[in-house]
Design a protein around this motif. Structure first.
Motif, short mmCIF file in Angstrom:
data_model
loop_
_atom_site.label_atom_id
_atom_site.label_comp_id
_atom_site.label_asym_id
_atom_site.label_seq_id
_atom_site.Cartn_x
_atom_site.Cartn_y
_atom_site.Cartn_z
N GLU A 16 0.83 -1.21 0.00
CA GLU A 16 0.00 0.00 0.00
C GLU A 16 0.86 1.26 0.00
O GLU A 16 0.58 2.22 -0.70
CB GLU A 16 -0.91 0.04 1.23
CG GLU A 16 -1.66 -1.25 1.55
CD GLU A 16 -2.79 -1.52 0.57
OE1 GLU A 16 -3.13 -0.60 -0.21
OE2 GLU A 16 -3.30 -2.66 0.58
N GLY A 17 1.93 1.22 0.82
CA GLY A 17 2.76 2.42 0.95
C GLY A 17 3.97 2.41 0.04
O GLY A 17 4.68 3.39 -0.04
N TRP A 72 9.84 10.79 18.03
CA TRP A 72 9.02 9.74 18.63
C TRP A 72 7.54 10.10 18.55
O TRP A 72 7.14 11.19 18.94
CB TRP A 72 9.39 9.48 20.09
CG TRP A 72 10.77 8.94 20.32
CD1 TRP A 72 11.69 9.41 21.22
CD2 TRP A 72 11.38 7.81 19.68
NE1 TRP A 72 12.84 8.66 21.17
CE2 TRP A 72 12.68 7.67 20.23
CE3 TRP A 72 10.98 6.92 18.67
CZ2 TRP A 72 13.56 6.67 19.83
CZ3 TRP A 72 11.86 5.93 18.29
CH2 TRP A 72 13.12 5.80 18.86
N GLY A 73 6.75 9.24 18.01
CA GLY A 73 5.30 9.43 17.99
C GLY A 73 4.79 10.30 16.86
O GLY A 73 3.60 10.31 16.56
N VAL A 81 -0.43 5.42 3.81
CA VAL A 81 -0.17 4.60 5.01
C VAL A 81 0.42 5.52 6.07
O VAL A 81 1.40 6.24 5.82
CB VAL A 81 0.81 3.45 4.71
CG1 VAL A 81 1.11 2.67 5.99
CG2 VAL A 81 0.23 2.54 3.64
N LYS A 82 -0.20 5.48 7.26
CA LYS A 82 0.27 6.37 8.33
C LYS A 82 1.40 5.66 9.08
O LYS A 82 1.22 4.57 9.61
CB LYS A 82 -0.89 6.68 9.28
CG LYS A 82 -0.56 7.70 10.32
CD LYS A 82 -1.80 8.00 11.18
CE LYS A 82 -1.43 8.59 12.51
NZ LYS A 82 -2.53 8.49 13.46
N VAL A 97 8.13 0.23 14.41
CA VAL A 97 7.46 0.93 13.33
C VAL A 97 5.97 0.64 13.39
O VAL A 97 5.56 -0.53 13.32
CB VAL A 97 8.02 0.48 11.96
CG1 VAL A 97 7.31 1.22 10.84
CG2 VAL A 97 9.53 0.71 11.90
N ARG A 98 5.19 1.68 13.55
CA ARG A 98 3.73 1.50 13.56
C ARG A 98 3.18 1.91 12.20
O ARG A 98 3.50 2.99 11.69
CB ARG A 98 3.11 2.36 14.66
CG ARG A 98 1.60 2.20 14.79
CD ARG A 98 1.06 3.17 15.83
NE ARG A 98 -0.36 3.00 16.07
CZ ARG A 98 -1.34 3.53 15.34
NH1 ARG A 98 -1.04 4.27 14.27
NH2 ARG A 98 -2.61 3.32 15.66
N LEU A 99 2.39 1.03 11.60
CA LEU A 99 1.78 1.31 10.29
C LEU A 99 0.28 1.24 10.44
O LEU A 99 -0.24 0.30 11.03
CB LEU A 99 2.23 0.26 9.26
CG LEU A 99 3.73 0.05 9.09
CD1 LEU A 99 3.99 -1.10 8.13
CD2 LEU A 99 4.39 1.33 8.59
N GLU A 100 -0.40 2.24 9.89
CA GLU A 100 -1.85 2.21 9.98
C GLU A 100 -2.44 2.50 8.60
O GLU A 100 -2.02 3.41 7.91
CB GLU A 100 -2.34 3.27 10.98
CG GLU A 100 -3.85 3.22 11.17
CD GLU A 100 -4.33 4.22 12.20
OE1 GLU A 100 -3.50 4.79 12.96
OE2 GLU A 100 -5.55 4.47 12.25
#
Ligand SMILES: [Zn+2]
Ligand SMILES: [Zn+2]
Lengths: 348, 542
Positions: A16-17, A72-73, A81-82, A97-100
């Motif tokens: 997606e990203g 951070w954050g 993709v966030k 790594v956070r992907l949303e």
């Protein structure tokens, strides 16, 4: 719905990203959890890492390719993709790594250590490491390990022996320098460790005074020093610079006597930048993820255990080097850059 | 417990003799007599028995750790030592636990001995209570005690030296006092330190003098006339002690085996009093040697049944005289001891029907002649020759240069690695226990299990190949696709109905890694059968 991350020959890929996370080959765009060699490779066109880790990543991948950073954050949208980065407690600037994307949340842990810095991130799918994913691995507090190292260092001094501690150039080396008692004697670091010490200091980390080894030195110290060197110097010419020395690796693997003995070391310190078994289980639970993909080391057994505990878990065949058996004498918990070997040969 | 565990780990961590000696000295000079007696028993390899099954220990440990049993097994595969695995998976001890305050003897008395008779719930209670009180390092040692596997890498000679230094007496005297074990109590232990010769010494054997393997050509030993040559028997080394109207038979393991060899004890009664013979216990029917495996039916048994007595008749073949008329002859040259031994007029082997026999001297004018004699060793069911310097005194331990074993070359075959399993101790986690096979009708059939005889570097390399070529797993055993060929040496080969392949090899070991060979180049079952056929059935050694 397709997975947010899939395994390709280049590594973990987000379709997606259109980017990779910790790819093991050159790709157009790489999000890098941390600068250890099994997670950060040179040859990508563009990198993204945590702001805290920029200098160490630059050391690893060399000049040229741009490195984007996130605090951070802080979040960034890449093709919808966030993406955000969260501290993993592993080494300087090491991130999860956070992907949303469309309500789905994936977190790639990279390598992590459960400590004050580590931030649990809620997600649907958690890609976790499992380097020390067996219940035999349980770490004592850092104070206890520090006390053990200090006592060993003092004993060696009394006997006129240099204390050589083998530790990763990035992370472990600096951590040891930070926890030992610098009042005992001088701290000396191998060139490869020193390079990362500079990157740490330039990133604002306070470390006690550490001396490098002068080029073409014939003899260093008088048996009072604590020398921090990468594991690859074991048995090398370079060690002769210090005369009589006691050599002890600092690694989570040192828990197991057989491994310690095989290294031919009479001492070994159980000190790791990875989560121990209770740490892994706790961290996984804290994410509240229903699905867990396990990389590194004990991935099969940890996945099986998680399945038995009602999670949807499976091993993920990455090339992160925790998968190597611990008998590999050159690389331990991960990550030794190739230039360290070169440095050893040169006697730097 | 704390002190003994500390000794255990200090010995484990020390490689040098002087370091080990210091560790032992420190321990024995501080330990209370009852603890020291227990420690001595363990250090000298004394008998231990399993107080609880490892199956139960695994279950209880998994339960206490809150993990499934399979996960504990995976840990075991990585650690390579069960005692250590259990110690590591268990939750840490209670912070307020006063761990090893009680001594070794008290721990054995309160947590190990009661286990044997206890029922299962009570056993579990004792074990779990001990776990709560011991730290990981102590737990490992305690687990080893519990499972009867507490072994420490120190020689008896070293233990004797340490005790001699603590007691301030001659090491030889201490070694002699330690012979035959029997240090069961604090009083026994205290007697070791007595300055007077003890009366308990009356049936004790002498420390055995040992031979080294000859790895140079025999010509390097000088004139053949300086040497006494005998067969190297395939039996068990032993001493027959005839003193004070009684007889005792001892093995080199310093075990009193009189009960296992009643016919030898009876025959020894005919010897004059004050005699100690050194020689070999052999299973022999009429004049045919039955080999070591037959002998093991006698030697390991506390009670020997009539049937076993009849099936495996034994004799003692004497080759040295250590004491005569109560006088210690060990300082005299072998030539002199031999003269006195021959004066006892024991019939020379083979002497059908005689229980005490004389090991004959093998006459030879040249080394070449002796080499020819040695070449017949396999046919005779012996392992080769012993060469003893005629001028040699009977020493203690192993003194290089005085006594040599000149064994026949082993049999050999090239075999293919089929299964591998992780080793233990120093090789924990490394696949170093191999099962090897040879060809039979187009398939590889297993013929031997061998622990690695490879270098450490080769083991690491083989381990990597094993992991890379694994095609299946059977618990801890990896099934490998055949790629590696090893040269396998063994001492003997025989037909066997107990082995699927139909052959049994004796003392198999890997000599070298044949990197130059492919699995197709390995030997076959037919090769092994040909070796069997080439061996004559045991026949009189004349
Ligand atoms: Zn790492
Ligand atoms: Zn890693």
């Amino acid at each position: 719905m397709a997975d947010l991350l899939e395994l390709t020959p280049q590594g973990l890929y987000c379709r997606e990203g259109d980017f990779h996370v910790d790819p093991w080959r050159g790709v157009p765009r790489a999000i890098v959890t941390h600068a250890h060699a099994d997670h950060a490779r040179p040859g990508c066109d563009r990198y993204l890492c945590a702001a805290r880790g920029t200098l160490v990543l630059r050391e690893r991948v060399g000049g040229g390719a741009p490195i984007d950073t996130l605090r951070w954050g802080e979040s960034l949208s890449i093709n919808g993709v966030k993406v955000s980065l969260h501290p993993s407690g592993h080494v300087l600037g090491a991130a999860q790594v956070r992907l949303e994307h469309r309500g789905r949340v994936w977190v790639v842990s990279g390598d992590y250590k459960v400590c004050d810095a580590f931030e649990p991130v809620a997600c649907d799918v958690f890609v976790t490491e499992s380097t020390f994913g067996l219940p035999i691995y349980r770490w004592a507090g850092p104070d206890r390990v520090a006390a053990e190292i200090n006592a060993w260092w003092r004993d060696n001094q009394a006997a006129g022996r240099t204390s050589v501690i083998l530790a990763y150039a990035l992370g472990k080396g600096q951590r040891i320098a930070a926890i030992v008692d610098p009042a005992i004697g001088p701290i000396v670091a191998h060139g490869a460790v020193m390079k990362m010490v500079r990157a740490y200091r330039d990133s604002g980390v306070r470390l006690p005074p550490i001396d490098g080894v002068p080029p073409r030195a014939r003899r260093v110290g008088d048996g009072r020093a604590l020398v921090i060197a990468p594991p690859s110097v074991a048995g090398s010419r370079w060690l002769r610079l210090f005369g009589e020395a006691s050599v002890a690796p600092a690694s989570g693997w040192m828990t197991v006597r057989g491994i310690r003995r095989r290294r031919g070391c009479e001492r070994g310190f159980v000190l790791s930048d990875h989560a121990d078994f209770p740490g892994l289980l706790g961290a996984i639970e804290a994410t509240r993820a229903r699905r867990v993909l396990v990389t590194h080391g004990a991935s099969e057994s940890l996945a099986r255990l998680l399945c038995e505990r009602g999670l949807d878990a499976a091993p993920l065949a990455t090339r992160f080097t925790g998968e190597r058996p611990p008998d590999d004498a050159t690389d331990d918990e991960a990550d030794e850059p190739h230039d360290v070997r070169a440095a050893v040969e040169e006697g730097v | 417990m704390k002190d003994f565990a500390a000794l255990y780990w200090r010995l484990d961590a020390t490689t040098g003799t002087s370091g080990k000696l210091a560790a032992l000295r420190d321990y024995f000079s501080a330990a209370p007599a009852d603890d020291a007696a227990c420690a001595l028993h363990l250090l000298s390899g004394g008998k231990q028995s399993r107080a609880v099954s490892t199956t139960l220990l695994r279950e209880w440990a998994a339960e206490a750790a809150g993990i499934p049993l399979w996960l504990l097994e995976e840990c075991y595969a990585q650690v390579g030592d069960l005692a250590e695995t259990l110690a590591l998976v268990l939750p840490p001890p209670k912070a307020d636990a006063a761990p090893g305050e009680a001594g070794l003897a008290a721990w054995i008395r309160t947590t190990i001995e009661p286990l044997r008779a206890a029922d299962e719930p009570r056993k579990k209670e004792i074990v779990r209570d001990a776990w709560r009180r011991l730290h990981a390092d102590e737990r490992i040692v305690w687990h080893k005690l519990l499972t009867g596997g507490c072994r420490v890498g120190v020689s008896r000679t070293l233990v004797a030296r340490a005790l001699a230094e603590v007691a301030g007496i001659d090491p030889a005297v201490m070694t002699h006092r330690l012979m035959g074990g029997g240090i069961g109590s604090a009083d026994d232990y205290r007697r070791l330190f007595s300055s007077e010769p003890g009366d308990a010494d009356s049936q004790r054997p002498y420390p055995f003098f040992l031979a080294s393997a000859l790895d140079e050509p025999p010509e390097s030993l000088g004139p053949v006339a300086d040497w006494q040559a005998e067969w190297k028997w395939d039996g068990a080394r032993g001493q027959v002690v005839r003193r004070g109207g009684a007889c005792a038979v001892w093995t080199r393991g310093e075990e009193l085996v009189s009960d296992s060899f009643p016919e030898i004890v009876a025959a020894a009664a005919a010897l004059p009093d004050g005699i100690v013979l050194d020689g070999e216990l052999l299973a022999v029917r009429a004049d045919a040697l039955l080999g070591f495996s037959a002998l093991s039916r006698r030697i390991g048994r506390r009670r020997v049944t009539k049937k076993v007595l009849a099936d495996v008749p034994c004799a003692f073949v004497a080759y040295d005289l250590l004491e005569e008329a109560g006088r210690d002859l060990r300082d005299q040259p072998l030539a002199e001891r031999r003269r006195k031994l021959e004066a006892l007029s024991l019939p020379a082997f083979p002497a059908p029907g005689a229980t005490l026999q004389l090991s004959p001297r093998l006459a030879a004018a040249t080394w070449a002649e002796l080499a020819a004699t040695r070449a017949s060793a396999r046919d005779r069911g012996v392992e080769g020759l012993m060469l003893k310097r005629l001028a040699s005194a009977y020493g203690t331990g192993r003194t290089r240069g005085e006594w040599w074993k000149w064994k026949i070359e082993p049999l050999e075959i090239d075999a293919v690695l089929l299964y591998a399993q992780a080793g233990h101790g120093r090789r924990a986690g490394l696949h170093s226990d191999y099962t090897l096979g040879v060809w039979h009708e187009g398939r590889l059939v297993t013929v031997a299990k061998a622990y690695s005889g490879l270098t450490d570097a080769e083991i690491v390399e083989v381990d990597r190949i094993v992991r890379a070529t694994t095609v299946g797993k059977h618990g801890p055993v990896r099934i490998c696709s055949p790629t590696l060929v090893f040269q396998l040496a063994f001492e003997g080969v025989a037909r066997s109905t107990r082995h699927k392949s139909g052959v049994a090899v004796r003392f198999p070991r890997i000599v070298r890694w044949r990197r130059d060979k492919q699995p197709e180049d390995a030997g076959s079952l037919a090769d092994l059968f040909a070796m069997i056929d080439a061996l004559p059935t045991p026949e009189p050694a004349t």
